[in-house]
Motif scaffolding. Sequence first.
Motif, mmCIF file in Angstrom:
data_model
loop_
_atom_site.group_PDB
_atom_site.id
_atom_site.type_symbol
_atom_site.label_atom_id
_atom_site.label_comp_id
_atom_site.label_asym_id
_atom_site.label_seq_id
_atom_site.Cartn_x
_atom_site.Cartn_y
_atom_site.Cartn_z
ATOM 1 N N LEU A 11 0.622 -1.731 -0.001
ATOM 2 C CA LEU A 11 0.065 0.211 0.030
ATOM 3 C C LEU A 11 0.461 1.055 0.196
ATOM 4 O O LEU A 11 1.750 1.453 0.574
ATOM 5 N N GLY A 12 0.861 2.334 -1.104
ATOM 6 C CA GLY A 12 1.198 3.257 -1.019
ATOM 7 C C GLY A 12 -0.341 4.879 -0.793
ATOM 8 O O GLY A 12 -1.502 4.424 -0.797
ATOM 9 N N PRO A 13 0.715 6.012 -1.617
ATOM 10 C CA PRO A 13 0.040 6.941 -1.195
ATOM 11 C C PRO A 13 -1.501 6.783 -2.224
ATOM 12 O O PRO A 13 -2.177 7.002 -1.880
ATOM 13 N N ARG A 14 -0.626 5.799 -3.369
ATOM 14 C CA ARG A 14 -2.273 6.286 -5.279
ATOM 15 C C ARG A 14 -2.830 5.098 -4.231
ATOM 16 O O ARG A 14 -4.476 5.343 -4.654
ATOM 17 N N ILE A 15 -2.035 4.354 -3.826
ATOM 18 C CA ILE A 15 -3.377 3.112 -3.710
ATOM 19 C C ILE A 15 -4.834 3.487 -2.935
ATOM 20 O O ILE A 15 -6.204 3.719 -2.873
ATOM 21 N N LEU A 16 -3.818 4.331 -1.244
ATOM 22 C CA LEU A 16 -4.953 4.392 -0.623
ATOM 23 C C LEU A 16 -6.041 5.505 -0.653
ATOM 24 O O LEU A 16 -7.032 5.802 -0.686
ATOM 25 N N SER A 17 -5.556 6.755 -1.621
ATOM 26 C CA SER A 17 -6.467 7.560 -2.509
ATOM 27 C C SER A 17 -7.021 6.838 -2.945
ATOM 28 O O SER A 17 -8.387 7.781 -3.221
ATOM 29 N N GLU A 18 -7.219 6.365 -4.367
ATOM 30 C CA GLU A 18 -7.763 5.711 -4.797
ATOM 31 C C GLU A 18 -8.903 4.979 -4.171
ATOM 32 O O GLU A 18 -10.342 4.793 -4.381
ATOM 33 N N LEU A 19 -8.613 3.966 -3.385
ATOM 34 C CA LEU A 19 -9.162 3.982 -1.978
ATOM 35 C C LEU A 19 -10.577 4.574 -1.471
ATOM 36 O O LEU A 19 -12.231 3.784 -1.630
ATOM 37 N N GLU A 20 -10.332 5.500 -1.020
ATOM 38 C CA GLU A 20 -10.972 6.468 -0.335
ATOM 39 C C GLU A 20 -12.028 7.327 -1.275
ATOM 40 O O GLU A 20 -12.974 7.124 -0.964
ATOM 41 N N HIS A 21 -11.590 6.796 -2.944
ATOM 42 C CA HIS A 21 -12.682 7.901 -3.610
ATOM 43 C C HIS A 21 -13.201 7.400 -4.623
ATOM 44 O O HIS A 21 -14.076 7.220 -5.614
ATOM 45 N N ASP A 22 -12.770 6.087 -5.167
ATOM 46 C CA ASP A 22 -13.390 5.340 -6.025
ATOM 47 C C ASP A 22 -13.677 3.664 -5.388
ATOM 48 O O ASP A 22 -12.348 2.867 -6.185
ATOM 49 N N PRO A 23 -14.402 3.262 -4.415
ATOM 50 C CA PRO A 23 -14.607 1.727 -3.619
ATOM 51 C C PRO A 23 -14.415 1.127 -4.248
ATOM 52 O O PRO A 23 -14.903 -0.316 -4.323
ATOM 53 N N ASN A 24 -15.428 0.836 -5.659
ATOM 54 C CA ASN A 24 -15.600 -0.080 -6.758
ATOM 55 C C ASN A 24 -14.854 -0.201 -8.072
ATOM 56 O O ASN A 24 -15.245 -0.446 -8.982
ATOM 57 N N GLY A 25 -13.254 1.584 -7.938
ATOM 58 C CA GLY A 25 -12.756 1.374 -9.405
ATOM 59 C C GLY A 25 -11.820 -0.126 -9.064
ATOM 60 O O GLY A 25 -11.915 -1.340 -8.575
ATOM 61 N N TRP A 43 6.609 4.869 1.707
ATOM 62 C CA TRP A 43 6.494 5.712 0.863
ATOM 63 C C TRP A 43 5.683 6.713 0.184
ATOM 64 O O TRP A 43 5.287 7.507 -0.355
ATOM 65 N N PHE A 44 5.182 7.227 1.804
ATOM 66 C CA PHE A 44 4.451 8.153 2.116
ATOM 67 C C PHE A 44 5.210 9.693 2.825
ATOM 68 O O PHE A 44 5.947 9.413 3.675
ATOM 69 N N PRO A 45 5.520 10.710 1.589
ATOM 70 C CA PRO A 45 6.839 11.435 1.740
ATOM 71 C C PRO A 45 6.191 12.387 2.816
ATOM 72 O O PRO A 45 7.057 12.446 3.472
ATOM 73 N N LYS A 46 4.852 12.483 3.296
ATOM 74 C CA LYS A 46 4.387 13.760 4.756
ATOM 75 C C LYS A 46 4.703 12.803 5.938
ATOM 76 O O LYS A 46 3.636 12.115 6.501
ATOM 77 N N ARG A 47 5.516 13.206 6.717
ATOM 78 C CA ARG A 47 5.539 11.990 7.724
ATOM 79 C C ARG A 47 4.634 12.121 8.231
ATOM 80 O O ARG A 47 3.944 11.152 9.380
ATOM 81 N N VAL A 48 3.945 13.807 8.300
ATOM 82 C CA VAL A 48 3.105 13.989 9.392
ATOM 83 C C VAL A 48 1.887 12.943 9.431
ATOM 84 O O VAL A 48 0.969 13.380 10.216
ATOM 85 N N ASN A 52 -2.159 8.925 10.428
ATOM 86 C CA ASN A 52 -3.390 8.517 10.929
ATOM 87 C C ASN A 52 -3.573 7.399 9.599
ATOM 88 O O ASN A 52 -5.219 7.562 8.982
ATOM 89 N N LEU A 53 -2.992 6.862 9.233
ATOM 90 C CA LEU A 53 -2.324 6.039 7.538
ATOM 91 C C LEU A 53 -3.393 4.560 8.399
ATOM 92 O O LEU A 53 -4.462 4.463 7.069
ATOM 93 N N SER A 54 -2.838 3.957 9.327
ATOM 94 C CA SER A 54 -3.704 2.988 9.787
ATOM 95 C C SER A 54 -4.954 3.031 9.769
ATOM 96 O O SER A 54 -6.164 2.417 9.092
#
Length: 255
Positions: A11-25, A43-48, A52-54
């Motif tokens: 799991l990287g940034p794009r995958i998580l973002s896609e899951l959140e915005h397109d749950p059927n994609g 893989w997530f550049p913003k350590r701050v 929240n990722l989990s």
Amino acid sequence: MISHGHLVGLLGPRILSELEHDPNGEIAQAVALCSALEIRYDWFPKRVEWSNLSGRLRKVCPDKLQIGTIRLARDGGNFPNTKAPMRMKNWGPILSAESVPDILDLEQDCLFDFEALKSFASLKGSKIIISQHNFSRVPPYPVLVTLVQDALRVGADGVKIAAMSNAEGDCEPIYQFIKDFSSQFSYFSAFAMGNSGQASRLLSLLKGANLSYGSILSTTVPGQISVVQMNEILKNINENTSETEIRKLLDKSFL
């Protein structure tokens, strides 16, 4: 869980973002084939955002086993080798969050961090696996055994070995390793990278390992297979399937 163990998607940034915005994609459909997801914090550049990722992943994939790792560059990750001692500082906020990974992955050559990581992890019930990555070759069997010895010594819950295969037959020590030691741990992963090691990602699950890793988007190491391909092949093999037969199935799946 698939019948032969856990199929782990990375799991990287794009995958998580896609899951959140397109749950059927398309990405969500690939993720649905996984019973576990590894959060690659490096893989997530913003350590701050790491703490929240989990929680974000739990909202979209509540039934998936979560593995978390901050992979160093020398082990195929993005976290600088020179900043390895700083990882514990980053694990603090991650493991202080309401939602945390079920399993944490720590490299064998960073066992000096184990006790500190365990003190964080035990408060949340997270388990720890010890991993070894070798991008040159599959180590001789006695070297593989040192991974088990170290893991047992510190009280880890599992082990992972990912090593580069350079020719057919290189994976035999890995299969023996699985046979001899997989029953001693709750989590066990052992496979080879490289084109000649592709079949081991699948055969290892038939030999006794219960974690194998695949890509959801593009591959990140030589010989990596997509979770879609892995799932399809796993539906067509059993404990009697040979490495040669799996190679043939892989060749067909790439056509």
